[in-house]
Design a protein around this motif. Structure first.
Motif, PDB file in Angstrom:
ATOM      1  N   THR A  49       0.853  -1.179   0.000  1.00 27.70           N
ATOM      2  CA  THR A  49       0.000   0.000   0.000  1.00 27.70           C
ATOM      3  C   THR A  49       0.889   1.229   0.000  1.00 27.70           C
ATOM      4  O   THR A  49       1.747   1.372   0.881  1.00 27.70           O
ATOM      5  N   ALA A  59      -6.634   8.870   1.705  1.00 23.64           N
ATOM      6  CA  ALA A  59      -7.037   7.518   2.098  1.00 23.64           C
ATOM      7  C   ALA A  59      -8.043   6.948   1.109  1.00 23.64           C
ATOM      8  O   ALA A  59      -8.011   5.756   0.794  1.00 23.64           O
ATOM      9  N   TYR A  93      -4.193   5.405  -0.276  1.00 22.41           N
ATOM     10  CA  TYR A  93      -2.980   5.600   0.511  1.00 22.41           C
ATOM     11  C   TYR A  93      -3.200   5.208   1.974  1.00 22.41           C
ATOM     12  O   TYR A  93      -4.300   5.347   2.498  1.00 22.41           O
ATOM     13  N   ALA A  94      -2.138   4.741   2.598  1.00 15.27           N
ATOM     14  CA  ALA A  94      -2.086   4.637   4.054  1.00 15.27           C
ATOM     15  C   ALA A  94      -1.512   5.955   4.543  1.00 15.27           C
ATOM     16  O   ALA A  94      -0.369   6.303   4.258  1.00 15.27           O
ATOM     17  N   SER A 112      -6.044   3.911   6.843  1.00 13.00           N
ATOM     18  CA  SER A 112      -6.337   3.517   5.471  1.00 13.00           C
ATOM     19  C   SER A 112      -7.638   2.727   5.466  1.00 13.00           C
ATOM     20  O   SER A 112      -8.134   2.301   6.516  1.00 13.00           O
TER      21      SER A 112
END
Length: 446
Positions: free
Chosen positions: A242, A298, A302-303, A330
């Motif tokens: 991620t 998010a 994305y984290a 996330s």
């Protein structure tokens, strides 16, 4: 001092000023009669008057003692709908009273409300339930309650005000703004979803096996699978990763004081049961920006790590964080988790190193993990001067994509310093929404 609806507040009564409220007028009447009869019994020498006077003196005092040290027969169940609300939304509060033991009879109950919400609602017990509505306009964790009542004994000789329950926490989260997709360092695909980068950290590591083939490295042989299948088996590795991004929220009070936006209509954020946290109107804008940008990233896959100007994860600093150990957010629930973290976050308060007057440059100094990361970063800060811009560039470097949202009246020298480092800078004038500021930023450079 003004009371409700502009009426003149006459102040406490005589009984309240001299602390005579533990007995009702009936109780004080019996007590005074007992004193009079006691004097008459002493003057006249009549034993029967003495017995009556002792009874009249003891009855109200005994009633007051039983109320003072007895347990409240009432209990209150309080619930909020919704349990977590956004600023400006209505919240329905439901109170369900009950009692244990003998019924206390008819009581007038009063719900205590947070400061600034006006007088609390009143209702009579017994009743099955009582509901009312609140509409908090600012984020924070508010204390709602307790319910108070004035308890009396069955003969009406004594009374005692007391809390029936404890206050409950009502969490109000900031409202994010919807942001348009922008290119974030080439990591956003054609459909607006983040794609895996070689700098990404594996979040899950799935080990699969297959039969050995000529040319496979001996190091990839999976011996447990080989023993189980009776033939050479090798690892077939599949990484699911991620991409990560960082949102830095500057919490230094000096960054949010000057300028038109600093006209403060709210000076603190309720953080029940902790002390209120300081804030300004400009910092409230920055909090909304941090939530909007974090939730937007998010949603793109994305984290997101949200930290302050020292690189400390905000989850460790906020009284409203659901989990103080969580550093990245996330998935589908990331927007709510971020909102909960930011609900009770305030400006940084004086710390030990500031009391010891360390150099001003130490005010900006992110952690090594944030400094050495190559993940895209969005910095949200207040007014910038050239010296602070140099500190930010030195702390974060120029080898990563960085976007800056500055709640600033405009500092050309500071913007130029960050621009030379390859950063995108958007200075936000008064009245600009977060969505417009993000569009002006245009995402991060490739």
């Amino acid at each position: 001092m003004g009371g409700r609806d502009g009426a003149i507040d006459k102040g406490p009564s005589l009984r309240a000023r001299v602390h005579l409220g533990f007995l009702t007028p009936r109780g004080w009447g019996l007590f005074v009669a007992g004193v009079v009869l006691l004097l008459a019994a002493w003057i006249m020498g009549r034993r029967e008057l003495l017995n009556i006077s002792l009874f009249l003196l003891a009855a109200p005092l005994l009633a007051a003692a039983l109320l003072r040290f007895g347990r409240s027969p009432l209990n209150i169940s309080r619930s909020f709908h919704p349990a977590v609300a956004q600023a400006g939304d209505a919240v329905t509060v439901r109170l369900e009273p009950g009692h244990s033991g003998p019924s206390p009879g008819t009581l007038l109950l009063t719900e205590a409300l947070p400061e600034g919400f006006g007088p609390g609602p009143e209702f009579l017990y017994p009743c099955a339930a009582f509901t009312y509505r609140l509409r908090p306009t600012h984020r924070g964790v508010y204390p709602v309650g307790p319910v108070t009542a004035r308890f009396t004994d069955p003969f009406g000789l004594s009374e005692r005000p007391g809390a029936v329950d404890a206050a409950s926490s009502l969490t109000i989260v900031p409202v994010p703004e919807q942001l348009l997709p922008t290119s974030l360092a080439g990591d956003i695909g054609s459909h607006g979803q983040a794609r895996t980068s070689k700098l990404s950290t594996p979040d899950s590591f799935d080990v699969m096996t297959r039969e050995y083939r000529d040319g496979d490295s001996v190091r990839r042989i999976h011996w447990p699978a080989t023993a189980r299948h009776g033939a050479l088996m090798v690892r077939q590795e599949d990484y699911q990763s991620t991409p990560r991004a960082t949102v830095l929220l500057d919490r230094r009070p000096a960054s949010y004081r000057a300028g038109p936006l600093s006209s403060v209509d709210q000076e603190s954020v309720p953080c029940y049961p902790a002390r209120p946290a300081p804030t300004t109107a400009r910092f409230e804008w920055a909090v909304t920006a941090a939530l909007s940008v974090g939730a937007h990233l998010a949603a793109l896959g994305y984290a997101v790590q949200v930290s302050d100007h020292r690189g400390t994860p905000l989850g460790r600093l906020s009284a409203s964080a659901p989990d103080h150990a969580t550093e990245t957010y996330s998935g589908p629930g990331a927007d709510l988790d971020l909102a909960l973290v930011l609900a009770a976050l305030g400006l940084e308060t004086p710390t030990q190193h500031e009391r010891h007057r360390e150099p001003a440059g130490s005010a900006i100094g992110v952690s090594a993990a944030v400094r050495h990361s190559r993940d895209p970063l969005v910095l949200i800060t207040g007014d910038l001067v050239a010296a602070e811009a140099h500190q930010w560039v030195e702390s974060l470097g120029s080898t990563r994509p960085v976007g800056v949202l500055a709640i600033s009246s405009g500092s050309a020298a500071a913007a130029a310093t960050m621009g030379r480092a390859g950063w995108n800078v958007a200075a936000v004038p008064e009245g600009t929404t977060v969505a417009d500021a993000w569009a002006r930023l245009g995402g991060l450079r490739r």
